[in-house]
Design a protein around this motif. Structure first.
Motif, PDB file in Angstrom:
ATOM      1  N   UNK A 197       0.833  -1.197   0.000  1.00  0.00           N
ATOM      2  CA  UNK A 197       0.000   0.000   0.000  1.00  0.00           C
ATOM      3  C   UNK A 197       0.865   1.244   0.000  1.00  0.00           C
ATOM      4  N   UNK A 198       1.979   1.171   0.723  1.00  0.00           N
ATOM      5  CA  UNK A 198       3.051   2.161   0.662  1.00  0.00           C
ATOM      6  C   UNK A 198       4.272   1.435   0.098  1.00  0.00           C
ATOM      7  N   UNK A 199       4.986   2.028  -0.860  1.00  0.00           N
ATOM      8  CA  UNK A 199       6.126   1.313  -1.461  1.00  0.00           C
ATOM      9  C   UNK A 199       7.158   0.864  -0.438  1.00  0.00           C
ATOM     10  N   UNK A 240       8.005  -4.613  -0.170  1.00  0.00           N
ATOM     11  CA  UNK A 240       7.377  -5.712  -0.894  1.00  0.00           C
ATOM     12  C   UNK A 240       7.347  -5.421  -2.398  1.00  0.00           C
ATOM     13  N   UNK A 241       7.505  -6.466  -3.211  1.00  0.00           N
ATOM     14  CA  UNK A 241       7.553  -6.264  -4.660  1.00  0.00           C
ATOM     15  C   UNK A 241       7.143  -7.542  -5.382  1.00  0.00           C
ATOM     16  N   UNK A 251      10.503   6.596  15.276  1.00  0.00           N
ATOM     17  CA  UNK A 251      11.725   7.398  15.268  1.00  0.00           C
ATOM     18  C   UNK A 251      12.330   7.526  13.867  1.00  0.00           C
ATOM     19  N   UNK A 252      11.707   6.857  12.894  1.00  0.00           N
ATOM     20  CA  UNK A 252      12.152   6.904  11.499  1.00  0.00           C
ATOM     21  C   UNK A 252      10.960   7.285  10.627  1.00  0.00           C
ATOM     22  N   UNK A 253      11.246   7.950   9.514  1.00  0.00           N
ATOM     23  CA  UNK A 253      10.154   8.405   8.642  1.00  0.00           C
ATOM     24  C   UNK A 253      10.590   8.366   7.175  1.00  0.00           C
ATOM     25  N   UNK A 254       9.708   7.794   6.330  1.00  0.00           N
ATOM     26  CA  UNK A 254       9.939   7.839   4.891  1.00  0.00           C
ATOM     27  C   UNK A 254       9.507   9.217   4.407  1.00  0.00           C
ATOM     28  N   UNK A 255      10.468  10.059   4.074  1.00  0.00           N
ATOM     29  CA  UNK A 255      10.144  11.429   3.667  1.00  0.00           C
ATOM     30  C   UNK A 255      10.024  11.568   2.153  1.00  0.00           C
ATOM     31  N   UNK A 256      10.672  10.680   1.400  1.00  0.00           N
ATOM     32  CA  UNK A 256      10.555  10.670  -0.058  1.00  0.00           C
ATOM     33  C   UNK A 256      10.398   9.218  -0.507  1.00  0.00           C
ATOM     34  N   UNK A 257       9.200   8.795  -0.928  1.00  0.00           N
ATOM     35  CA  UNK A 257       9.007   7.401  -1.344  1.00  0.00           C
ATOM     36  C   UNK A 257       9.585   7.158  -2.732  1.00  0.00           C
ATOM     37  N   UNK A 258       9.857   5.893  -3.071  1.00  0.00           N
ATOM     38  CA  UNK A 258      10.372   5.584  -4.406  1.00  0.00           C
ATOM     39  C   UNK A 258       9.253   5.544  -5.440  1.00  0.00           C
ATOM     40  N   UNK A 259       9.635   5.771  -6.702  1.00  0.00           N
ATOM     41  CA  UNK A 259       8.681   5.622  -7.797  1.00  0.00           C
ATOM     42  C   UNK A 259       8.485   4.137  -8.102  1.00  0.00           C
ATOM     43  N   UNK A 260       7.334   3.803  -8.647  1.00  0.00           N
ATOM     44  CA  UNK A 260       7.052   2.432  -9.050  1.00  0.00           C
ATOM     45  C   UNK A 260       6.093   2.476 -10.242  1.00  0.00           C
TER      46      UNK A 260
END
Length: 302
Positions: free
Chosen positions: A110-112, A160-161, A122-131
């Motif tokens: 649902x999120x890459x 997941x992929x 304490x961690x954050x995905x600030x820029x997700x990858x393209x898919x």
């Protein structure tokens, strides 16, 4: 699936060498394995054998390869440790997802990229990858280590992929949160921020009295004193002055001192505030009040 296309010389002189060439020629899909054996008159190793392996993919398939911040591929199950990070100052880490396969790599969650585990907050995905990611292409994403409390933090990073060989790439991400912690004392007695009435006692007008204060860094990161390092303000600031200043930076576990002089210019009770601007997150303006009393000079000045 394997074929010897070049044989070595049957006799090899001392100090010389001769090669053997093997080609991988599969006719069906899948992983192939064979054993290559070389026999000789070597008295210690008359027979040498080793395993040959190869993989054949007839149908185009995606294949994921992930690089860590700073470069270098790492495998699922590995870990990446962020450098020590100040609380309140997020540290970004840029990762790469390369498709080394022959079909589009699709990130299927649902999120890459998702973060879980003990200290996921304490961690954050600030820029997700393209898919999707085309064969031979790389998609980058950024994960910030943004701690809000001192100590070691750990979480898991999942991607997941549709990679048929590794459908869920999971690594551990770790980091240590550090922060400075200011404390001030005089002759071993702590002076908390907000203290009133650090007393210089009584001084005759025109006569100086000195008090020395010690700034301690009780934290795990360098303490930086900002601005003028020590400021004196208030209704009678003119009667107090900084005689010697502390160091601009106090290493973790270390201390630095400064001296304040009380020199009353007139008689009466005098008060002022001492302020130490710094980068301690919860005491960035460390303030305490000082007081003293000026009395009339009696005697002869020389």
């Amino acid at each position: 699936s394997f074929e010897i296309t070049h044989l070595p010389d049957s006799s090899i002189a001392y100090g010389n060498s001769s090669g053997v060439r093997v080609q991988f020629r599969p006719t069906t899909e899948g992983t192939k394995e064979a054993t290559l054996t070389i026999q000789s008159n070597d008295p210690s190793r008359a027979t040498v054998s080793f395993v040959l392996t190869g993989e054949c993919s007839i149908t185009p398939k995606p294949r994921m390869s992930v690089t860590r911040p700073g470069g270098g591929a790492f495998s699922s199950g590995a870990s990446y440790n962020y450098p020590s990070t100040l609380i309140g100052t997020p540290r970004p880490g840029t990762y790469g997802i390369e498709n080394i396969g022959t079909a589009d790599l699709v990130l299927t969650g649902g999120q890459p990229v998702t973060i879980g585990g003990t200290n996921a907050d304490q961690f954050e995905v600030t820029t997700p990858p393209a898919t999707p990611i085309a064969p031979g292409e790389i998609a980058t994403f950024v994960v910030d280590f943004a701690p809000d409390a001192i100590g070691d933090k750990t979480a898991t990073l999942s991607i997941p992929s549709n990679d048929p060989f590794q459908s869920d790439f999971v690594v551990t991400i770790e980091g240590t949160a550090v922060s400075p912690e200011i404390n001030v004392h005089k002759e071993g007695t702590d002076i908390p921020s907000g203290t009133t009435g650090v007393d210089f006692g009584t001084s005759m007008t025109g006569e100086a009295t000195d008090l020395t204060f010690v700034i301690q860094n009780l934290g795990t990161a360098a303490l930086n004193l900002t601005g003028p390092k020590v400021e004196i303000e208030g209704p009678d600031a003119v009667d107090f002055s900084v005689k010697t200043y502390p160091d601009a930076t106090v290493a973790a576990g270390q201390s630095s001192s400064f001296t304040v002089t009380f020199l009353p210019l007139s008689v009466g009770a005098k008060t002022a505030s001492v302020t130490i601007p710094n980068d301690d997150r919860d005491e960035s303006s460390y303030v305490f009040n000082v007081a003293g009393t000026g009395v009339e000079w009696h005697g002869t000045r020389t």
